[in-house]
Scaffold this active site. Structure first.
Site, PDB file in Angstrom:
ATOM      1  N   CYS A   1       0.840  -1.186   0.000  1.00 43.20           N
ATOM      2  CA  CYS A   1       0.000   0.000   0.000  1.00 43.20           C
ATOM      3  C   CYS A   1       0.877   1.239   0.000  1.00 43.20           C
ATOM      4  O   CYS A   1       1.892   1.299   0.694  1.00 43.20           O
ATOM      5  CB  CYS A   1      -0.953   0.076   1.188  1.00 43.20           C
ATOM      6  SG  CYS A   1      -2.147  -1.237   1.244  1.00 43.20           S
TER       7      CYS A   1
ATOM      8  N   ARG B   1       3.807  -0.384  -4.814  1.00 48.46           N
ATOM      9  CA  ARG B   1       3.495  -0.870  -3.465  1.00 48.46           C
ATOM     10  C   ARG B   1       2.168  -1.632  -3.407  1.00 48.46           C
ATOM     11  O   ARG B   1       1.812  -2.174  -2.356  1.00 48.46           O
ATOM     12  CB  ARG B   1       3.442   0.303  -2.481  1.00 48.46           C
ATOM     13  CG  ARG B   1       4.748   1.070  -2.395  1.00 48.46           C
ATOM     14  CD  ARG B   1       4.614   2.241  -1.463  1.00 48.46           C
ATOM     15  NE  ARG B   1       4.636   1.823  -0.070  1.00 48.46           N
ATOM     16  CZ  ARG B   1       5.729   1.714   0.662  1.00 48.46           C
ATOM     17  NH1 ARG B   1       6.899   1.987   0.137  1.00 48.46           N
ATOM     18  NH2 ARG B   1       5.659   1.331   1.909  1.00 48.46           N
TER      19      ARG B   1
ATOM     20  N   TRP C   1      -2.639  -2.752  -1.684  1.00 44.39           N
ATOM     21  CA  TRP C   1      -2.324  -4.177  -1.803  1.00 44.39           C
ATOM     22  C   TRP C   1      -3.216  -4.836  -0.761  1.00 44.39           C
ATOM     23  O   TRP C   1      -3.034  -4.635   0.440  1.00 44.39           O
ATOM     24  CB  TRP C   1      -0.852  -4.423  -1.504  1.00 44.39           C
ATOM     25  CG  TRP C   1      -0.459  -5.866  -1.683  1.00 44.39           C
ATOM     26  CD1 TRP C   1      -0.134  -6.470  -2.858  1.00 44.39           C
ATOM     27  CD2 TRP C   1      -0.337  -6.862  -0.670  1.00 44.39           C
ATOM     28  NE1 TRP C   1       0.170  -7.797  -2.629  1.00 44.39           N
ATOM     29  CE2 TRP C   1       0.054  -8.066  -1.289  1.00 44.39           C
ATOM     30  CE3 TRP C   1      -0.529  -6.865   0.716  1.00 44.39           C
ATOM     31  CZ2 TRP C   1       0.263  -9.249  -0.587  1.00 44.39           C
ATOM     32  CZ3 TRP C   1      -0.317  -8.042   1.419  1.00 44.39           C
ATOM     33  CH2 TRP C   1       0.072  -9.223   0.764  1.00 44.39           C
TER      34      TRP C   1
ATOM     35  N   ASN D   1      -1.715   1.918   5.555  1.00 38.64           N
ATOM     36  CA  ASN D   1      -0.799   0.873   5.067  1.00 38.64           C
ATOM     37  C   ASN D   1      -0.445   0.037   6.290  1.00 38.64           C
ATOM     38  O   ASN D   1       0.041   0.587   7.277  1.00 38.64           O
ATOM     39  CB  ASN D   1       0.440   1.569   4.470  1.00 38.64           C
ATOM     40  CG  ASN D   1       1.611   0.639   4.198  1.00 38.64           C
ATOM     41  OD1 ASN D   1       2.744   1.084   4.110  1.00 38.64           O
ATOM     42  ND2 ASN D   1       1.368  -0.639   4.049  1.00 38.64           N
ATOM     43  N   GLY D   2      -0.700  -1.281   6.217  1.00 37.87           N
ATOM     44  CA  GLY D   2      -0.372  -2.134   7.361  1.00 37.87           C
ATOM     45  C   GLY D   2      -1.498  -3.110   7.645  1.00 37.87           C
ATOM     46  O   GLY D   2      -2.410  -3.291   6.827  1.00 37.87           O
TER      47      GLY D   2
ATOM     48  N   GLU E   1      16.979 -18.659  -6.781  1.00 42.00           N
ATOM     49  CA  GLU E   1      16.549 -17.374  -7.345  1.00 42.00           C
ATOM     50  C   GLU E   1      15.900 -17.570  -8.722  1.00 42.00           C
ATOM     51  O   GLU E   1      14.896 -16.941  -9.034  1.00 42.00           O
ATOM     52  CB  GLU E   1      17.757 -16.431  -7.427  1.00 42.00           C
ATOM     53  CG  GLU E   1      17.523 -15.104  -8.130  1.00 42.00           C
ATOM     54  CD  GLU E   1      16.521 -14.185  -7.444  1.00 42.00           C
ATOM     55  OE1 GLU E   1      16.051 -14.515  -6.332  1.00 42.00           O
ATOM     56  OE2 GLU E   1      16.178 -13.146  -8.041  1.00 42.00           O
TER      57      GLU E   1
ATOM     58  N   LYS F   1      12.076 -16.471  -9.750  1.00 49.32           N
ATOM     59  CA  LYS F   1      11.703 -15.567 -10.858  1.00 49.32           C
ATOM     60  C   LYS F   1      10.564 -16.170 -11.666  1.00 49.32           C
ATOM     61  O   LYS F   1       9.617 -15.492 -12.018  1.00 49.32           O
ATOM     62  CB  LYS F   1      12.888 -15.302 -11.787  1.00 49.32           C
ATOM     63  CG  LYS F   1      14.004 -14.435 -11.276  1.00 49.32           C
ATOM     64  CD  LYS F   1      13.644 -13.016 -10.940  1.00 49.32           C
ATOM     65  CE  LYS F   1      13.232 -12.911  -9.537  1.00 49.32           C
ATOM     66  NZ  LYS F   1      13.623 -12.196  -8.523  1.00 49.32           N
TER      67      LYS F   1
ATOM     68  N   GLU G   1       7.315 -16.065  -9.679  1.00 51.18           N
ATOM     69  CA  GLU G   1       6.808 -14.704  -9.485  1.00 51.18           C
ATOM     70  C   GLU G   1       6.144 -14.137 -10.730  1.00 51.18           C
ATOM     71  O   GLU G   1       5.085 -13.546 -10.644  1.00 51.18           O
ATOM     72  CB  GLU G   1       7.971 -13.754  -9.120  1.00 51.18           C
ATOM     73  CG  GLU G   1       8.404 -13.786  -7.674  1.00 51.18           C
ATOM     74  CD  GLU G   1       9.601 -12.869  -7.415  1.00 51.18           C
ATOM     75  OE1 GLU G   1      10.622 -13.021  -8.107  1.00 51.18           O
ATOM     76  OE2 GLU G   1       9.513 -12.014  -6.535  1.00 51.18           O
TER      77      GLU G   1
ATOM     78  N   HIS H   1      16.824 -37.573  -3.301  1.00 54.94           N
ATOM     79  CA  HIS H   1      16.133 -37.797  -2.023  1.00 54.94           C
ATOM     80  C   HIS H   1      14.670 -37.388  -2.096  1.00 54.94           C
ATOM     81  O   HIS H   1      14.045 -37.155  -1.061  1.00 54.94           O
ATOM     82  CB  HIS H   1      16.855 -37.037  -0.907  1.00 54.94           C
ATOM     83  CG  HIS H   1      18.258 -37.522  -0.695  1.00 54.94           C
ATOM     84  ND1 HIS H   1      18.535 -38.729  -0.088  1.00 54.94           N
ATOM     85  CD2 HIS H   1      19.451 -36.992  -1.049  1.00 54.94           C
ATOM     86  CE1 HIS H   1      19.851 -38.907  -0.068  1.00 54.94           C
ATOM     87  NE2 HIS H   1      20.426 -37.878  -0.644  1.00 54.94           N
TER      88      HIS H   1
ATOM     89  N   LYS I   1       6.107  -4.641  -4.227  1.00 57.32           N
ATOM     90  CA  LYS I   1       7.559  -4.462  -4.154  1.00 57.32           C
ATOM     91  C   LYS I   1       8.047  -4.247  -2.731  1.00 57.32           C
ATOM     92  O   LYS I   1       9.145  -4.653  -2.375  1.00 57.32           O
ATOM     93  CB  LYS I   1       7.936  -3.265  -5.031  1.00 57.32           C
ATOM     94  CG  LYS I   1       9.409  -2.990  -5.105  1.00 57.32           C
ATOM     95  CD  LYS I   1       9.979  -3.481  -6.409  1.00 57.32           C
ATOM     96  CE  LYS I   1      11.475  -3.576  -6.409  1.00 57.32           C
ATOM     97  NZ  LYS I   1      11.953  -4.936  -6.642  1.00 57.32           N
TER      98      LYS I   1
HETATM   99  C1  F1P Z   1      12.209  -8.822  -0.482  1.00 58.24           C
HETATM  100  C2  F1P Z   1      11.279  -9.297  -1.616  1.00 58.24           C
HETATM  101  C3  F1P Z   1      11.946  -9.247  -2.985  1.00 58.24           C
HETATM  102  C4  F1P Z   1      10.961  -9.687  -4.074  1.00 58.24           C
HETATM  103  C5  F1P Z   1       9.711  -8.817  -4.059  1.00 58.24           C
HETATM  104  C6  F1P Z   1       9.105  -8.794  -2.675  1.00 58.24           C
HETATM  105  O1  F1P Z   1      12.280  -7.460  -0.463  1.00 58.24           O
HETATM  106  O2  F1P Z   1      10.894 -10.616  -1.315  1.00 58.24           O
HETATM  107  O3  F1P Z   1      13.064 -10.070  -2.996  1.00 58.24           O
HETATM  108  O4  F1P Z   1      11.544  -9.613  -5.368  1.00 58.24           O
HETATM  109  O5  F1P Z   1      10.055  -7.526  -4.487  1.00 58.24           O
HETATM  110  O6  F1P Z   1      10.094  -8.476  -1.663  1.00 58.24           O
HETATM  111  P1  F1P Z   1      13.485  -6.625   0.152  1.00 58.24           P
HETATM  112  O7  F1P Z   1      13.538  -6.860   1.628  1.00 58.24           O
HETATM  113  O8  F1P Z   1      14.737  -7.056  -0.523  1.00 58.24           O
HETATM  114  O9  F1P Z   1      13.098  -5.209  -0.184  1.00 58.24           O
END
Ligand code: F1P
Length: 628
Positions: A2, A27, A90, A114-115, A500, A504, A507, A523, A623
């Site tokens: 958010c 956000r 969000w 936000n929260g 990783e 990707k 995600e 295993h 993000k």
């Molecule tokens: C961690 C994270 C990112 C992911 C996405 C959500 O964020 O899991 O690695 O790509 O953006 O958040 P941060 O602590 O590195 O900001």
């Protein structure tokens, strides 16, 4: 998660809010909304489901309609001061519908949040639950404010503190009150909120959302509340006492919401990786002397060096891609600095008894510096008096402001939700830190240092070379998109890269993928392998790990999997064994992961694009993860 953007001052208020919200959309993009005083001192509230463009459409319709009715151009004041609050959501409590979009209203109060309010159920006993029009926890805040405002006969400060004292959980809140034009309130516990001074006042979740000319900033700390009235403001501490806070001057890059001709920010950011690496190396090595020059951006470097000489172990705490980068850091620091390293996801670390000795150094990695779990972990270790460092991409973020020593990733603003360039920056920094530790602990010879610097400098042109294999990425993406599951395999430093790569794909392409240590396949996961599965294997150029990974690959091939191989070796055997094989440029094994991650990012991106998904905004993600 958010985004909050509020403005009080001259000019076009709705336009300012919309410009700010656009920069905060990373956000959350489930819904958005604004509330602002129109020129007749009434609050106009517009909310829309979906991304900001939906709000924009609605806003122009509603403003046009209300102008027709009242003869005023709502919110569009020029020399007069106006105010408004804006939110991009969000969803946590309640589906992403228009009814659940913020602002939420109770009587004269319009609230954005936000929260997560964890005791929302309990708090409903303090208000009339019949009056709730949404499924959100936020609306409860608005009703509590209304109740206390009545009880306190219009004393806003008392009403806000009574409300805050009831709330459990995390919140950054901004409020408008229709009975009090020219006033605005903000308070927080957890997620960030900053007051920025420009032509008017801006309250925002992220200072990147504010024009670069606005450089004077006050960060609200937890428990603080801000009251803005007629362009003057007062901040109160947790106990409700008036406090004075100084503005910090924060010169910074403008938020660059420009894709520079790329179809997505993610692709642009993948292509920025060579230049980001060049920039980091420029600032952290003496190229001609062949020496490292690693210093924290925040905190005194001499005391940092004294500290790393005496640390007994390192604990790395992070989330998501940053956690995987931390796993890579473990291999490097243990190998080259001979210091024990443990790595843990922040969400696990914070709810268990963690044991340290007093010389343990805690390293937090976070692109945003605002991840709630990581910040909670920071508070835990600070209570124990341990020394902390951070590797963070956002200077002045909550994490950066609170650690003893801060390193900046220097990746530049990352807009794509799935991390790419911040991940590779973290890898580079962890290599630098591992060798810096080794140097300060006198285990690094000057020959070794010189050869390291030489190899590091080869990275940017090699990264460019790998980015040039576009035909390979397109072809493999096309061939792979029909597979129902992926296993990413690697050993040693390649294992975190396998994790990783799988992340990707999950995600942005919404395909099930798992990262696994190649040797663990037998295993369990081997049972999954059939002709509908793809195995992506990361191979070193030589040695025992090469031989062992090759064997694991053959095991998967025998069971019918489609094999994609990446590695530092180029042989006809590998090309025969793999359905698709990409040889990587020759580099020492510990640097190869920086190259190996690029094809994984590119393949995930092209698979996502072939389905028509927006890689920049994966469904259900955001993000900046400011809730636990
Ligand atoms: C961690 C994270 C990112 C992911 C996405 C959500 O964020 O899991 O690695 O790509 O953006 O958040 P941060 O602590 O590195 O900001």
């Amino acid at each position: 998660m958010c985004g909050i953007f509020a403005y009080s001052g001259p000019g076009d208020v709705t336009q300012t809010l919309m410009d700010g919200l656009r920069k905060l959309e990373y956000r959350g993009y489930d819904s958005s909304g604004i509330a602002f005083f129109s020129t007749d001192d009434r609050i106009q509230c517009v909310r829309a489901c979906g991304d900001i463009s939906e709000l924009e459409k609605l806003l122009s319709d509603e403003v046009r309609e209300s102008s027709g009715k009242t003869g005023v151009h709502s919110g569009m004041t020029s020399s007069m001061n106006g105010s408004g609050i804006g939110h991009t959501r969000w969803a946590t409590h309640g589906a992403p519908t228009k009814d659940n979009a913020h602002p939420h209203r109770a009587g004269p109060f319009y609230v954005i949040h936000n929260g997560v309010i964890e005791n929302e159920g309990e708090l409903k006993n303090l208000i009339d639950p019949q009056s709730l029009a949404s499924e959100t926890d936020t609306e409860v805040i608005a009703h509590l404010l209304l109740r206390f405002y009545k009880e306190e006969k219009g004393d806003l400060v008392k009403s806000v503190f009574k409300t805050m004292n009831c709330l459990k959980g995390s919140y950054a809140v901004t409020v408008l009150c229709e009975e009090r034009p020219g006033e605005m309130i903000a308070f927080k516990q957890g997620p960030p909120l900053a007051l920025c001074k420009g032509e008017g006042w801006i309250i925002s979740s992220d200072i990147y959302s504010v024009g670069e000319d606005v450089q004077e900033v006050i960060f609200l700390e937890d428990g603080e509340a801000l009251f803005l009235k007629d362009q003057e403001f007062q901040i109160y501490d947790r106990q409700g006492r008036k406090i004075q806070k100084e503005f910090k001057i924060i010169p910074r890059e403008q938020s660059l919401l420009d894709k520079k001709g790329f179809p997505h920010f993610m692709l642009k950011e993948i292509f920025e990786q060579p230049d980001v690496t060049r920039k980091i190396l420029e600032n952290s090595i003496h190229r001609h002397e062949g020496q490292l020059n690693v210093k924290p951006a925040g905190g005194d470097h001499e005391s940092f060096n004294r500290l790393i000489k005496k640390v007994s172990s390192v604990r790395i705490v992070a989330c998501g891609s940053s956690y995987f980068a931390g796993l890579f850091g473990k291999y490097l620091i243990e190998e080259f600095a001979d210091v024990m390293v443990e790595v843990e996801p922040a969400s696990e670390f914070i709810y268990r008894k963690a044991v340290f000795d007093t010389n343990t150094l805690i390293l937090f990695i976070s692109q945003s510096g605002e991840t709630a779990d990581t910040l909670t972990a920071l508070n835990r270790v600070k209570e124990k008096g341990l020394k902390t460092i951070s590797l963070c991409n956002v200077p002045n973020s909550s994490l950066d402001r609170q650690v003893d020593y801060g390193f900046y990733m220097q990746a530049g603003q990352e807009v794509g939700v799935a991390s790419t360039k911040a991940f590779t920056s973290s890898l580079i920094w962890l290599i630098l830190l591992a060798f810096h530790f080794s140097k300060e602990r006198k285990t690094l010879s000057s020959e070794r240092e010189k050869s390291l610097v030489k190899s590091l400098l080869q990275l940017p042109p090699y990264m460019e070379q790998v980015l040039g294999y576009e035909d390979f990425f397109l072809e493999t993406a096309e061939a792979l998109k029909t597979f129902s599951g992926f296993l990413y395999l690697g050993r040693g430093v390649f294992y975190p890269i396998a994790l990783e790569g799988a992340l990707k794909l999950k995600e942005i392409a919404y395909i099930h993928a798992e990262g696994y240590p190649a040797g663990e396949m037998k295993h369990g996961p081997l049972a999954l392998i059939d002709k509908n599965k793809a195995v992506v294997a990361l191979l070193p150029s030589e040695g025992i790990l090469y031989d062992k990974t090759l064997t694991n690959l053959k095991e998967a091939r025998t069971r019918g999997a489609e094999i994609i191989g990446l590695g530092g070796k180029d042989t006809s055997e590998l090309k025969k064994l793999c359905n698709h094989y990409l040889p990587l440029p020759k580099l020492p094994e510990f640097l190869l992961p920086v190259l190996a991650v690029i094809p994984l990012q590119m393949m995930a991106y092209y698979i996502s694009r072939s389905f028509g998904y927006n890689a920049d905004r994966p469904r259900n993600l955001a993000k900046s993860v400011t809730v636990e």
